[in-house]
Write a protein that holds these residues in place. Structure first.
Motif, short mmCIF file in Angstrom:
data_model
loop_
_atom_site.label_atom_id
_atom_site.label_comp_id
_atom_site.label_asym_id
_atom_site.label_seq_id
_atom_site.Cartn_x
_atom_site.Cartn_y
_atom_site.Cartn_z
N UNK A 170 43.98 41.12 49.23
CA UNK A 170 43.01 40.66 50.22
C UNK A 170 41.93 39.78 49.60
N UNK A 171 41.44 38.82 50.38
CA UNK A 171 40.38 37.93 49.90
C UNK A 171 39.14 38.71 49.50
N UNK A 172 38.76 39.69 50.30
CA UNK A 172 37.57 40.49 49.97
C UNK A 172 37.74 41.22 48.65
N UNK A 173 38.95 41.69 48.37
CA UNK A 173 39.22 42.36 47.09
C UNK A 173 39.10 41.37 45.93
N UNK A 174 39.63 40.17 46.12
CA UNK A 174 39.53 39.16 45.07
C UNK A 174 38.07 38.83 44.78
N UNK A 175 37.27 38.72 45.85
CA UNK A 175 35.86 38.40 45.67
C UNK A 175 35.14 39.49 44.88
N UNK A 180 33.13 41.72 39.49
CA UNK A 180 33.22 42.74 38.44
C UNK A 180 33.59 42.14 37.09
N UNK A 181 34.39 41.07 37.12
CA UNK A 181 34.89 40.48 35.89
C UNK A 181 34.07 39.26 35.44
N UNK A 204 38.67 30.06 49.23
CA UNK A 204 37.73 29.17 48.55
C UNK A 204 36.33 29.31 49.15
N UNK A 205 36.24 29.37 50.47
CA UNK A 205 34.93 29.52 51.11
C UNK A 205 34.26 30.83 50.73
N UNK A 206 35.06 31.87 50.50
CA UNK A 206 34.52 33.19 50.16
C UNK A 206 34.10 33.28 48.69
N UNK A 207 34.35 32.23 47.92
CA UNK A 207 34.04 32.29 46.50
C UNK A 207 34.86 33.33 45.77
N UNK A 208 36.09 33.56 46.24
CA UNK A 208 36.92 34.65 45.72
C UNK A 208 37.90 34.19 44.66
#
Length: 328
Positions: A170-175, A180-181, A204-208
């Motif tokens: 999910x995008x939220x998880x990537x973000x 964290x990293x 891309x819009x989510x900065x993820x």
């Protein structure tokens, strides 16, 4: 675009089943439907589990590539990476040997039924084979949750990772994982969050993500993929979907047309095929491939023709996906 006549497409279709060198994505043969349009040979090869709505985008790409002129290239040679399936560590060297001169390896991790210990052993073997100057990137295909991904990075960071591709679904998880990293210096690449998303620019819009992985067929063609890269504002890696050399030529057309190409591309996957549809398969030479059209070989098309029932299955799929495009 105006769609070619379905009857003409059905009459001209070649369906092939190509054996793989090693099992990949749970399959040991790759099926594809090939067509020759006014611009040259093209490929329609969505994976078998994809529904008609998703598969029709692949058909749009195939028809665009076969029936329309393509963007002009800005480079002739495209550097490519080796792709290492989720094989045992002792099999890594044999896989890498099929990729002449490649300085980068993408390693599959988070395989269902395997453990992080398997991943560590595989990546360690790749790093040992590539040497300290080689580039090693990982592809989890969304197989981890956030905590699993963070734990895996802690276990694998010692191997000097170039980037981590689609660690979570999910995008939220990537973000969140990217946050964290932040101090680890390991970029996050988005693949499925681009090619399988209703909105390929949401990640891309989510900065993820720090970069996007784009594939010509799943995104609707070379022109569509170029627009997505431009609008994302992120660096791009062009990759394949285990295509035949004809499908790979579509990906190479995309990679050759990108204004900037800072990463080696995942287009060397003909090396995972034990057979192909052309007498000159697009296998890496000196770590690169030369962009251009590929001609199918009539003898190889006959030799690797799919069984009559599989041929019929693909023609039915072609008909359904053509209807989806016609209704748009």
């Amino acid at each position: 675009m105006d769609l070619p006549d379905l009857a003409d497409l059905r009459a001209a279709a070649h369906v092939v089943s190509l054996p793989l060198v090693t099992r990949f994505r749970g399959i040991d043969h790759r099926e594809a439907l090939l067509l020759r349009g006014p611009e040259g040979w093209t490929e329609f090869s969505p994976f078998l589990e994809y529904d008609d709505a998703e598969a029709s985008v692949w058909l749009a790409a195939a028809l665009d590539f076969g029936w329309r002129p393509q963007p002009a290239p800005v480079r002739e040679r495209v550097p490519v990476n080796a792709t290492v399936p989720a094989v045992a560590a002792e099999d890594v060297a044999a896989v890498l040997a099929r990729y002449d001169g490649c300085r980068t390896a993408k390693v599959k991790v988070a395989e269902r039924g395997q453990s992080l210990r398997d991943d560590v052993a595989r990546v360690r073997a790749v790093r040992a084979a590539m040497g300290p100057e080689g580039r090693v990137r990982l592809d989890a295909n969304g197989g981890w949750n956030i905590d699993e991904a963070e734990h895996a990075v802690h276990a694998l960071a010692e191997f000097d990772l170039e980037y981590l591709e689609q660690p979570c679904a999910e995008v939220a998880e990537l973000a969140e994982l990217r946050e964290r990293l932040a101090d680890w210096g390991i970029p996050i690449a988005a693949d499925e969050s681009v090619r399988k998303a209703a909105d390929p620019l949401a990640v891309a819009r989510a900065g993820a993500a720090d970069l996007v992985v784009v594939k010509a067929q799943p995104l609707g063609g070379v022109g569509a993929a170029l627009r997505i890269v431009a609008e994302s504002g992120l660096p791009a890696v062009v990759s394949s979907a285990l295509d035949t050399s004809i499908g790979l030529s579509m990906g190479l057309t995309l990679a050759a047309a990108l204004p900037d190409l800072p990463y080696d591309c995942g287009l060397g996957t003909a090396s995972l095929l034990a057979a192909d549809v052309t007498a000159t398969p697009l296998r890496p030479q000196g770590g690169a491939l030369v962009a251009g059209r590929v001609e199918a070989d009539a003898g190889l098309l006959r030799q690797h023709a799919a069984s009559p029932d599989r041929h019929a299955w693909w023609l039915a799929r072609l008909e359904r996906c053509h209807a989806v495009l016609a209704a748009r």
